[in-house]
Write a protein that holds these residues in place. Sequence first.
Motif, PDB file in Angstrom:
ATOM      1  N   GLU A  53       0.833  -1.205   0.000  1.00  0.00           N
ATOM      2  CA  GLU A  53       0.000   0.000   0.000  1.00  0.00           C
ATOM      3  C   GLU A  53       0.868   1.255   0.000  1.00  0.00           C
ATOM      4  OE1 GLU A  53      -3.177   2.100   2.966  1.00  0.00           O
ATOM      5  OE2 GLU A  53      -3.279  -0.091   2.781  1.00  0.00           O
ATOM      6  N   LEU A  54       1.923   1.257   0.785  1.00  0.00           N
ATOM      7  CA  LEU A  54       2.850   2.383   0.822  1.00  0.00           C
ATOM      8  C   LEU A  54       3.509   2.583  -0.535  1.00  0.00           C
ATOM      9  CD1 LEU A  54       4.307   4.532   2.560  1.00  0.00           C
ATOM     10  CD2 LEU A  54       6.014   2.785   3.077  1.00  0.00           C
ATOM     11  N   LEU A  55       3.906   1.488  -1.156  1.00  0.00           N
ATOM     12  CA  LEU A  55       4.521   1.563  -2.479  1.00  0.00           C
ATOM     13  C   LEU A  55       3.541   2.161  -3.494  1.00  0.00           C
ATOM     14  CD1 LEU A  55       6.838   0.894  -4.463  1.00  0.00           C
ATOM     15  CD2 LEU A  55       5.773  -1.355  -4.749  1.00  0.00           C
ATOM     16  N   ARG A  57       0.998   4.134  -2.901  1.00  0.00           N
ATOM     17  CA  ARG A  57       0.818   5.551  -2.592  1.00  0.00           C
ATOM     18  C   ARG A  57       1.999   6.367  -3.098  1.00  0.00           C
ATOM     19  NH1 ARG A  57       0.363   5.468   3.149  1.00  0.00           N
ATOM     20  NH2 ARG A  57      -0.940   3.644   3.324  1.00  0.00           N
ATOM     21  N   ARG A  58       3.204   5.862  -2.881  1.00  0.00           N
ATOM     22  CA  ARG A  58       4.401   6.591  -3.328  1.00  0.00           C
ATOM     23  C   ARG A  58       4.451   6.670  -4.848  1.00  0.00           C
ATOM     24  NH1 ARG A  58       7.628   7.978   1.271  1.00  0.00           N
ATOM     25  NH2 ARG A  58       5.957   7.827   2.794  1.00  0.00           N
ATOM     26  N   GLN A  59       4.050   5.593  -5.510  1.00  0.00           N
ATOM     27  CA  GLN A  59       4.019   5.632  -6.972  1.00  0.00           C
ATOM     28  C   GLN A  59       3.007   6.663  -7.455  1.00  0.00           C
ATOM     29  OE1 GLN A  59       3.271   1.479  -7.865  1.00  0.00           O
ATOM     30  NE2 GLN A  59       5.431   1.110  -8.383  1.00  0.00           N
ATOM     31  N   GLU A  61       1.942   9.312  -5.772  1.00  0.00           N
ATOM     32  CA  GLU A  61       2.474  10.636  -5.443  1.00  0.00           C
ATOM     33  C   GLU A  61       3.533  11.058  -6.452  1.00  0.00           C
ATOM     34  OE1 GLU A  61       3.956  10.504  -1.454  1.00  0.00           O
ATOM     35  OE2 GLU A  61       1.953  10.281  -0.577  1.00  0.00           O
ATOM     36  N   PHE A  62       4.384  10.136  -6.846  1.00  0.00           N
ATOM     37  CA  PHE A  62       5.428  10.453  -7.821  1.00  0.00           C
ATOM     38  C   PHE A  62       4.799  10.795  -9.172  1.00  0.00           C
ATOM     39  CE2 PHE A  62       8.452   9.262 -11.144  1.00  0.00           C
ATOM     40  CZ  PHE A  62       9.487  10.125 -10.818  1.00  0.00           C
ATOM     41  N   GLU A  63       3.795  10.029  -9.576  1.00  0.00           N
ATOM     42  CA  GLU A  63       3.119  10.293 -10.850  1.00  0.00           C
ATOM     43  C   GLU A  63       2.457  11.669 -10.817  1.00  0.00           C
ATOM     44  OE1 GLU A  63       2.087   9.573 -14.751  1.00  0.00           O
ATOM     45  OE2 GLU A  63       3.445   8.451 -13.469  1.00  0.00           O
ATOM     46  N   ASN A  64       1.803  11.998  -9.702  1.00  0.00           N
ATOM     47  CA  ASN A  64       1.184  13.325  -9.555  1.00  0.00           C
ATOM     48  C   ASN A  64       2.240  14.418  -9.596  1.00  0.00           C
ATOM     49  OD1 ASN A  64      -1.346  12.202  -9.365  1.00  0.00           O
ATOM     50  ND2 ASN A  64      -1.382  12.225  -7.144  1.00  0.00           N
TER      51      ASN A  64
END
Length: 185
Positions: A53-55, A57-59, A61-64
């Motif tokens: 789930e953290l991964l 979310r981070r993906q 966030e990075f895409e955004n």
Amino acid sequence: MTADVSENVSDNAARDAKPENAAAPENAANSAEQDTIRTERDSLKAERDELKELLLRRQAEFENFRKRSEREKTESSQYATGELVRELLPVLDDFDRALKVEAGNAEYAKGVAMIYNRLYDALRKQGLEPIDTAGKQFDPHLHQAVERVETRDFPDHTVLGEFQRGYFFKGKLLRPAMVRVAVNP
């Protein structure tokens, strides 16, 4: 002989009984060990799920972040181009006024017209669009009323003329048009 047989039977029974009693503590130890393994497995699964789930979310966030950076870069580029075009509008207005004045030399007037057309075409390619005003209804978002003319010949708030042309740049208002507006008495 009967005594030997009964002794053998009782020894066998005692020997057989010992492993059953000894197996009970072993089974309890195995059961406790299995419970510990299950608990550890469940905690590892939960940790794995949290990390997944953290991964994700981070993906996201990075895409955004990547999209936002691209959008800001594009907007910055458009803003800079828009500012350059805004700086060139007075030059375009001067050429427009120069073309309206009668020149003594036809070749000179033709040269000025050619320069004006090249500049105007280059600005249009960048996204400059003139605001159409003649005969339109006055819109305070697009027009700046410089003069009000009382007349019954035209409907109220009709644009009669243009003092300075207004422009859009890539769909946004760059400069409002300065206009003469009809007002019914």
